[in-house]
Design a protein around this motif. Structure first.
Motif, PDB file in Angstrom:
ATOM      1  N   ILE A 130       0.826  -1.120  -0.292  1.00  0.00           N
ATOM      2  CA  ILE A 130       0.147   0.396  -0.274  1.00  0.00           C
ATOM      3  C   ILE A 130       0.678   1.328   0.024  1.00  0.00           C
ATOM      4  O   ILE A 130       1.574   1.309   0.462  1.00  0.00           O
ATOM      5  N   GLY A 131       0.571   2.061  -1.036  1.00  0.00           N
ATOM      6  CA  GLY A 131       1.066   3.656  -0.572  1.00  0.00           C
ATOM      7  C   GLY A 131       0.050   4.495  -0.688  1.00  0.00           C
ATOM      8  O   GLY A 131      -1.571   4.099  -0.891  1.00  0.00           O
ATOM      9  N   TRP A 132       0.194   5.695  -0.290  1.00  0.00           N
ATOM     10  CA  TRP A 132      -1.196   6.641  -0.060  1.00  0.00           C
ATOM     11  C   TRP A 132       0.180   7.865  -0.482  1.00  0.00           C
ATOM     12  O   TRP A 132       0.841   8.978  -0.200  1.00  0.00           O
ATOM     13  N   ASN A 133      -1.148   8.340  -1.197  1.00  0.00           N
ATOM     14  CA  ASN A 133      -0.704   9.381  -2.223  1.00  0.00           C
ATOM     15  C   ASN A 133      -0.928  11.258  -1.313  1.00  0.00           C
ATOM     16  O   ASN A 133      -3.018  10.780  -0.791  1.00  0.00           O
ATOM     17  N   ILE A 134      -0.398  11.936  -0.658  1.00  0.00           N
ATOM     18  CA  ILE A 134      -0.922  12.891   0.409  1.00  0.00           C
ATOM     19  C   ILE A 134      -1.175  13.650  -0.545  1.00  0.00           C
ATOM     20  O   ILE A 134      -0.602  14.627  -0.478  1.00  0.00           O
ATOM     21  N   VAL A 135      -2.764  14.829  -0.309  1.00  0.00           N
ATOM     22  CA  VAL A 135      -2.937  15.579  -1.274  1.00  0.00           C
ATOM     23  C   VAL A 135      -3.866  16.360   0.338  1.00  0.00           C
ATOM     24  O   VAL A 135      -4.186  16.034   1.897  1.00  0.00           O
ATOM     25  N   THR A 136      -3.597  17.584  -0.167  1.00  0.00           N
ATOM     26  CA  THR A 136      -4.644  18.820   0.793  1.00  0.00           C
ATOM     27  C   THR A 136      -5.796  19.208   0.925  1.00  0.00           C
ATOM     28  O   THR A 136      -6.705  19.838   1.681  1.00  0.00           O
ATOM     29  N   GLY A 137      -6.393  18.990  -0.735  1.00  0.00           N
ATOM     30  CA  GLY A 137      -7.363  19.390  -1.283  1.00  0.00           C
ATOM     31  C   GLY A 137      -7.560  20.238  -1.860  1.00  0.00           C
ATOM     32  O   GLY A 137      -6.297  21.254  -1.014  1.00  0.00           O
ATOM     33  N   TYR A 138      -8.520  20.904  -2.941  1.00  0.00           N
ATOM     34  CA  TYR A 138      -8.037  22.343  -2.826  1.00  0.00           C
ATOM     35  C   TYR A 138      -9.685  22.620  -4.003  1.00  0.00           C
ATOM     36  O   TYR A 138     -10.350  23.556  -4.501  1.00  0.00           O
ATOM     37  N   LEU A 139     -10.321  21.907  -3.131  1.00  0.00           N
ATOM     38  CA  LEU A 139     -12.304  21.575  -3.742  1.00  0.00           C
ATOM     39  C   LEU A 139     -12.993  22.823  -2.165  1.00  0.00           C
ATOM     40  O   LEU A 139     -12.857  22.335  -1.076  1.00  0.00           O
ATOM     41  N   ARG A 157      -2.913  25.282   3.945  1.00  0.00           N
ATOM     42  CA  ARG A 157      -3.163  23.798   4.039  1.00  0.00           C
ATOM     43  C   ARG A 157      -2.071  22.779   3.889  1.00  0.00           C
ATOM     44  O   ARG A 157      -1.865  22.030   4.866  1.00  0.00           O
ATOM     45  N   TYR A 158      -0.950  23.237   3.642  1.00  0.00           N
ATOM     46  CA  TYR A 158       0.943  22.756   3.696  1.00  0.00           C
ATOM     47  C   TYR A 158       0.858  22.658   5.027  1.00  0.00           C
ATOM     48  O   TYR A 158       1.663  21.794   5.752  1.00  0.00           O
ATOM     49  N   ASP A 159       1.084  23.814   6.150  1.00  0.00           N
ATOM     50  CA  ASP A 159       1.190  23.700   7.193  1.00  0.00           C
ATOM     51  C   ASP A 159       0.103  22.996   8.207  1.00  0.00           C
ATOM     52  O   ASP A 159       1.054  21.896   8.603  1.00  0.00           O
ATOM     53  N   LEU A 160      -0.501  22.865   8.009  1.00  0.00           N
ATOM     54  CA  LEU A 160      -1.680  22.355   8.985  1.00  0.00           C
ATOM     55  C   LEU A 160      -1.120  19.823   8.374  1.00  0.00           C
ATOM     56  O   LEU A 160      -0.780  19.237   8.994  1.00  0.00           O
ATOM     57  N   ALA A 161      -0.793  19.995   6.609  1.00  0.00           N
ATOM     58  CA  ALA A 161       0.019  18.274   6.749  1.00  0.00           C
ATOM     59  C   ALA A 161       0.916  18.102   7.433  1.00  0.00           C
ATOM     60  O   ALA A 161       1.195  17.071   7.322  1.00  0.00           O
ATOM     61  N   ASP A 162       2.102  19.558   7.391  1.00  0.00           N
ATOM     62  CA  ASP A 162       2.876  18.486   8.334  1.00  0.00           C
ATOM     63  C   ASP A 162       3.294  17.966   9.951  1.00  0.00           C
ATOM     64  O   ASP A 162       3.492  17.207   9.965  1.00  0.00           O
ATOM     65  N   GLU A 163       2.091  18.937  10.253  1.00  0.00           N
ATOM     66  CA  GLU A 163       2.029  18.550  11.587  1.00  0.00           C
ATOM     67  C   GLU A 163       1.377  17.345  11.195  1.00  0.00           C
ATOM     68  O   GLU A 163       1.461  16.001  12.484  1.00  0.00           O
ATOM     69  N   TYR A 164      -0.046  16.814  11.062  1.00  0.00           N
ATOM     70  CA  TYR A 164      -0.563  15.412  10.648  1.00  0.00           C
ATOM     71  C   TYR A 164       0.827  14.690  10.143  1.00  0.00           C
ATOM     72  O   TYR A 164       0.235  13.473  11.053  1.00  0.00           O
ATOM     73  N   MET A 165       1.589  14.756   9.049  1.00  0.00           N
ATOM     74  CA  MET A 165       2.333  13.962   9.450  1.00  0.00           C
ATOM     75  C   MET A 165       3.500  13.790  10.307  1.00  0.00           C
ATOM     76  O   MET A 165       3.349  11.755  10.979  1.00  0.00           O
ATOM     77  N   SER A 166       3.758  14.776  11.240  1.00  0.00           N
ATOM     78  CA  SER A 166       4.183  13.953  12.526  1.00  0.00           C
ATOM     79  C   SER A 166       3.795  12.823  13.266  1.00  0.00           C
ATOM     80  O   SER A 166       3.669  11.850  14.424  1.00  0.00           O
ATOM     81  N   LEU A 167       1.960  13.409  13.184  1.00  0.00           N
ATOM     82  CA  LEU A 167       1.497  12.500  14.222  1.00  0.00           C
ATOM     83  C   LEU A 167       1.276  11.366  13.769  1.00  0.00           C
ATOM     84  O   LEU A 167       1.114  10.246  14.346  1.00  0.00           O
ATOM     85  N   VAL A 168       0.688  10.971  12.569  1.00  0.00           N
ATOM     86  CA  VAL A 168       1.196   9.668  11.775  1.00  0.00           C
ATOM     87  C   VAL A 168       2.073   8.698  12.131  1.00  0.00           C
ATOM     88  O   VAL A 168       2.564   7.952  12.401  1.00  0.00           O
ATOM     89  N   TYR A 169       3.134   9.497  11.802  1.00  0.00           N
ATOM     90  CA  TYR A 169       4.416   8.459  11.376  1.00  0.00           C
ATOM     91  C   TYR A 169       4.976   8.195  13.496  1.00  0.00           C
ATOM     92  O   TYR A 169       5.140   7.412  13.464  1.00  0.00           O
ATOM     93  N   LYS A 170       3.988   9.182  14.107  1.00  0.00           N
ATOM     94  CA  LYS A 170       3.971   8.833  15.716  1.00  0.00           C
ATOM     95  C   LYS A 170       3.680   7.119  15.926  1.00  0.00           C
ATOM     96  O   LYS A 170       4.143   6.238  16.379  1.00  0.00           O
ATOM     97  N   LEU A 171       2.929   7.225  15.000  1.00  0.00           N
ATOM     98  CA  LEU A 171       1.386   5.681  15.514  1.00  0.00           C
ATOM     99  C   LEU A 171       2.097   5.209  14.077  1.00  0.00           C
ATOM    100  O   LEU A 171       2.009   3.967  15.116  1.00  0.00           O
ATOM    101  N   TRP A 172       2.769   4.903  13.366  1.00  0.00           N
ATOM    102  CA  TRP A 172       3.476   3.915  12.513  1.00  0.00           C
ATOM    103  C   TRP A 172       4.350   3.207  12.637  1.00  0.00           C
ATOM    104  O   TRP A 172       4.664   2.477  12.795  1.00  0.00           O
ATOM    105  N   GLU A 173       5.447   4.465  13.665  1.00  0.00           N
ATOM    106  CA  GLU A 173       7.112   3.969  13.648  1.00  0.00           C
ATOM    107  C   GLU A 173       6.842   3.693  14.863  1.00  0.00           C
ATOM    108  O   GLU A 173       7.794   3.578  14.750  1.00  0.00           O
ATOM    109  N   GLY A 174       6.589   4.625  16.004  1.00  0.00           N
ATOM    110  CA  GLY A 174       6.702   5.027  17.641  1.00  0.00           C
ATOM    111  C   GLY A 174       6.215   3.834  18.073  1.00  0.00           C
ATOM    112  O   GLY A 174       5.995   4.162  19.631  1.00  0.00           O
ATOM    113  N   SER A 175       5.054   3.669  18.015  1.00  0.00           N
ATOM    114  CA  SER A 175       3.767   3.105  19.298  1.00  0.00           C
ATOM    115  C   SER A 175       4.039   1.923  19.366  1.00  0.00           C
ATOM    116  O   SER A 175       4.456   1.494  20.812  1.00  0.00           O
ATOM    117  N   TRP A 176       4.244   0.687  18.167  1.00  0.00           N
ATOM    118  CA  TRP A 176       4.650  -0.575  18.815  1.00  0.00           C
ATOM    119  C   TRP A 176       6.449  -1.056  18.458  1.00  0.00           C
ATOM    120  O   TRP A 176       6.675  -0.240  17.286  1.00  0.00           O
TER     121      TRP A 176
END
Length: 457
Positions: A130-139, A157-176
């Motif tokens: 699986i891969g994720w195409n990261i988008v912030t939307g435009y509509l 939107r990109y500023d929000l995305a930077d924080e979002y990425m740090s959070l999902v990285y913590k969940l995917w890479e740092g929790s288990w």
């Protein structure tokens, strides 16, 4: 030795994707997009052609900029109706072994904790494909659909995305931890509590106090795609993306974008090999150049100019219905896909018009098709890879499935004969096939959240 060319099929779980109007062609089967068998057959076809992946676009709103409503989009099936792309992936994975799946998910409207679980689940179910195409939307229509008056400004939107990425990285890479799951039936211990930790995130946009609900999946973090080519988008891509999707223009423009993103990535401690660039392309292939030209003329009979303008109006953030055919278009206030506006301005000049836009829409999109025999198309693809630094192509569908039949049956054998395309899949996950390693490298910002188990993050 030529560089190996990577190929993704570029599609969407809808009727009319990029080439507007071609769903009307008598041989087109995209109206079957609600049938699971359609997607299973599609995936098997792509795997038979050794495609690297199926790249699935998505939007969570309707294209209602043109004329101030969605009428033209509804008439022309301009990415509406559109079904969820994630739901079809497990079925396609079940009938394939190697094909990767890049799915588009808009982080602006996705709760990060639940999204992280869905992607980990898909990584488990696909065996790490699986891969994720990261988008912030435009509509703006997507914003209104969830109760917001309008979307955030482009750079916000990109500023929000930077924080979002740090959070999902913590969940995917740092929790288990990798060794958290013991599955010890004798001792009655499935997972070691000391090797699982809670995530305590406090940011400007998100607050999470929870451990990730999924055990580590084969890739942990999905392969990361990103399609922003604006200045802010390039910064985001250089920080996070492994695969960057760019739209075709002149070679020097693509070469500049590729070089800039890789130079920016180096500033973050990443290497050039950490970032692969895919260029969008539309192919019309025949056994001869003349046959391909005949096929193009056949396809053009079904193009919808109204649907093409409805699509362009939303992605450029400009209501073209307000302008006469030769009236200069004001592009200054768009908050849609800024890189699209920039690309159009480079092509048509600073004062472009509806006429200039329509002249580019040979097959109902702004992407000019490459038309020719398999040998001619192979020449073009190899030249673009050599001269721009891209690694491959996202191939937009025209009349489906025959457009991909032509790639598999006509083009790929030519590329293989020239040593520019693989003759078998490599083993491993999607990331291993693309980059040679299953997990994100230590140079990626997600790596900072690994280790230190027994402590909260």
């Amino acid at each position: 030795m030529p560089q190996e060319i990577r190929l993704n099929a570029f599609d969407m779980n809808c009727v009319g994707h990029i080439q507007q109007g071609l769903w009307r062609h008598p041989r087109d089967q995209s109206s079957r997009h609600g049938e699971l068998q359609y997607w299973m057959d599609y995936a098997k076809k792509l795997e038979a052609g050794l495609f690297d992946g199926l790249f699935l676009a998505d939007v969570v709103g309707v294209y209602d900029v043109y004329g101030g409503n969605a009428d033209a989009s509804l008439r022309g099936a301009v990415q509406v109706p559109a079904n969820d792309p994630l739901m079809i992936v497990p079925a396609m994975a079940a009938v394939t072994k190697h094909l990767g799946f890049g799915v588009t998910c808009n982080l602006t409207y996705e709760q990060p904790f639940l999204f992280a679980r869905r992607m980990s689940t898909l990584d488990h179910l696909t065996g790490g494909r699986i891969g994720w195409n990261i988008v912030t939307g435009y509509l703006d229509s997507a914003a209104r659909a969830i109760g917001i008056d309008h979307q955030l400004a482009h750079d916000d939107r990109y500023d929000l995305a930077d924080e979002y990425m740090s959070l999902v990285y913590k969940l995917w890479e740092g929790s288990w931890a990798d060794d958290a799951v013991l599955n010890d039936r004798e001792k009655g211990v499935y997972a070691s509590p000391s090797r699982v930790r809670a995530i305590h995130h406090r940011g400007a946009q998100y607050k999470v106090d929870a451990m990730h609900l999924c055990a580590p999946s084969p890739q942990r973090t999905p392969v990361l795609y990103q399609a922003g080519s604006s200045t802010r988008g390039r910064q985001f891509a250089a920080t996070h993306a492994e695969c960057v999707f760019v739209n075709g223009q002149k070679k020097e423009g693509i070469r500049e974008i590729v070089g800039d993103i890789r130079a920016r990535a180096a500033q973050y401690g990443r290497s050039a090999s950490d970032v692969n660039v895919f260029m969008g392309a539309t192919l019309v292939i025949g056994r001869t150049d003349a046959e391909a030209r005949d096929k193009l003329e056949d396809y053009r009979r079904y193009v919808s100019s109204e649907a093409a303008l409805a699509h362009a109006a939303a992605s450029l953030g400009i209501d073209f219905s307000r302008y006469d055919i030769d009236e200069p278009v004001d592009t200054q206030k768009s908050q849609a896909i800024v890189s699209n506006v920039e690309a159009m301005t480079r092509t048509a000049g600073p004062q472009w018009t509806r006429r200039k836009l329509l002249e580019q829409m040979v097959l109902g999109s702004r992407q000019t098709p490459w038309v020719g025999s398999a040998q001619s198309i192979a020449d073009l693809m190899m030249a673009w890879v050599e001269e721009t630094g891209i690694g491959g192509f996202n191939l937009s569908r025209t009349v489906v499935p025959e457009c991909f039949d032509d790639v598999v049956d006509l083009l790929i054998p030519v590329l293989q004969e020239r040593g520019a395309y693989k003759t078998a899949y490599r083993d491993g996950t999607y990331r291993e096939k693309l980059f040679g390693h299953a997990r994100l490298p230590e140079s990626h910002p997600a790596a900072q959240y690994r280790g230190g188990f027994g402590q909260d993050l």
